[in-house]
Design a protein around this motif. Structure first.
Motif: not given
Ligand SMILES: [Mg+2]
Ligand SMILES: Nc1nc2c(ncn2[C@@H]2O[C@H](COP(=O)(O)OP(=O)(O)OP(=O)(O)O)[C@@H](O)[C@H]2O)c(=O)[nH]1
Length: 333
Positions: A146-148, A169-171, A220-222
Motif C-alpha cells: 500500500k504505502t510504496t 492514515g496508518d497511525t 489515503a494510506d491505511t
Molecule cells: Mg504501509
C-alpha cells in the motif's frame, strides 16, 4: 487541530496534525529502461511458469485432447483457477473449430487472444478528472504494498501535471508514518500526518487541507489488516464513512492492494474487503517476485474488479496502469 510545518529533524508534538514539505527538491533520475521492458522483466517468473510451458505444449502443432488435458493441468497449477481455466479451454476449442490451428504459432496466438478477451474487461484506467480533490483510499493486508504504491502513484499523477496530497492514515505504527513521509519527500508532496490517534481523523483533515489548497488528488494510506481481524475491518469501514462525511461524493476510488504472491488467496481478500469497504479497483503488486501472476485470470473470472495498476518492482516508476494486451504479450514473449 491545526496544521503546522515540521522541519525534517524536529519531532511532531503528540496528537497534533503535522505537515511535511520538501525543503530541497532534487532532480528525479529518469528511468533507464522503458515500462515495456520492465513489464517484460517483471513477468519473467510467471512467463517461465505459464507462457514457457504453454509454448512447449503448443509445439505439438495441433489442438487435440492430449494438448487440452495438459493445458488444463498447467493452468490449474498456475493459479489461473478452475473457472478461468474452463473459459480459456472452451475459447481455444471454439477458435480451433473456426480457424485452422495447425502450427505452434497459430495455437499460441489463439490462446493469447482468448486470454486477452478474458482480461480486457479489467482494463479500466482510473479517470481522476471528475472530482477535485479526487479522493483515493488504499487498503489491503499487511505488507501488500500500500504505502510504496502510494509513493509510486504520487509520482505517476504528478507526471501528468496533477497536484497530490498524501494522508498518513496508518497511525498504527510510527514507522508507517515515517515511511509515507519519506515517500512524500521523495515526491515533493505534502503529507498530512498525526503523531498518534484516529486514522479517520487524519484522512478527514487531509481532505479539508486538499480542498483549501485546490489539490487534485488525495491518496489515503491505511494500516494493513487481515479480513479476519474484525475490529480492524470495522476501523477501515469507519475511515470510508468519515471520508464520505468530509466529501459527500467520496471516496472516489477504493483501491485494494493485492500482493500477487498470494495466488488464489487474492480472491478471498477481494471478497472480504469488498464487503467491508466496497472496493472499486485493484492494484496488483510484486508481479516481479512471483510465478503466480496467473491469478490475474482467476480474478477476471471469479471476482472481476478493474485492475487499475500493476506493480513489477520496487522502483518508483515500477507501477503503471494495467493494459491487458501488453500483459499478455509480455507473458508469451
Ligand atoms: Mg504501509
Ligand atoms: N518486488 C516488489 N516489491 C514491492 C512491490 N510493491 C511493494 N513492494 C515491497 O513490498 C514491501 C512492503 O511494501 P509496503 O508498501 O510497506 O506495504 P504495506 O501494504 O504498506 O504494508 P503495511 O503498511 O505493513 O501493511 C516493501 O519492501 C516494498 O518495497 C513490487 O511491485 N515489487
Amino acid at each position: 487541530m491545526f496544521t503546522i510545518f515540521r522541519k525534517k529533524d524536529q519531532p511532531a508534538p503528540q496528537g497534533e496534525t503535522v505537515e511535511t514539505s520538501t525543503v530541497t527538491p532534487t532532480a528525479a533520475t529518469p528511468p533507464v529502461v522503458s515500462w515495456r521492458e520492465r513489464l517484460f522483466g517483471g513477468l519473467a517468473r510467471t512467463r517461465a511458469q505459464l507462457g514457457g510451458r504453454m509454448k512447449a505444449l503448443f509445439s505439438r502443432g495441433k489442438v487435440d485432447d492430449e494438448l487440452l488435458e495438459a493445458l488444463e493441468e498447467l493452468l490449474l497449477t498456475s493459479d489461473v483457477g478452475i473457472e478461468a481455466t474452463r473459459f480459456l479451454l472452451d475459447n481455444l476449442k471454439a477458435r480451433a473449430k473456426k480457424e485452422k490451428l495447425e502450427t505452434p504459432e497459430a495455437i499460441q496466438s489463439a490462446l493469447a487472444a482468448a486470454l486477452t478477451e478474458l482480461l480486457a474487461p479489467l482494463e479500466q484506467p482510473l479517470d481522476v478528472s471528475q472530482h477535485q480533490p479526487y479522493i483515493i483510499m488504499l487498503a489491503g493486508v499487511n505488507g501488500a504494498g500500500k504505502t510504496t504504491s502510494i509513493g509510486k502513484l504520487a509520482r505517476y499523477f504528478q507526471a501528468q501535471g496533477k497536484s497530490v496530497l498524501l494522508a498518513a492514515g496508518d497511525t498504527f505504527r510510527a514507522a508507517a508514518r515515517e515511511q509515507l513521509i519519506a515517500w512524500g519527500e521523495r515526491n515533493h508532496v505534502a503529507v498530512i500526518a498525526q503523531e498518534s490517534g484516529d486514522p479517520a481523523a487524519v484522512v478527514f483533515d487531509a481532505i479539508h487541507a486538499a480542498r483549501a489548497r485546490k489539490i487534485d488528488i488525495v491518496l489515503a494510506d491505511t494500516a494493513g489488516r487481515l479480513p479476519t481481524q474484525l475490529n480492524l475491518m470495522e476501523e477501515i469501514a469507519k475511515v470510508r464513512r468519515v471520508i464520505q462525511k468530509a466529501e459527500a461524493s467520496g471516496p472516489h476510488e477504493v483501491l485494494l492492494v493485492l500482493d500477487a504472491n498470494i495466488g488464489q488467496n487474492a480472491l478471498a481478500q477481494v471478497k472480504a474487503f469488498d464487503q467491508a469497504i466496497h472496493v472499486t479497483g485493484l492494484v496488483l503488486t510484486k508481479l516481479d517476485g512471483t510465478a503466480r501472476g496467473g491469478v490475474i485470470a482467476a480474478i477476471a473470472r471469479q471476482c472481476p474488479k478493474p485492475i487499475r495498476f500493476i506493480g513489477v518492482g520496487e522502483g518508483i516508476d515500477d507501477l503503471r496502469p494495467f493494459v491487458a494486451k501488453d500483459f499478455v504479450d509480455a507473458l508469451f514473449a
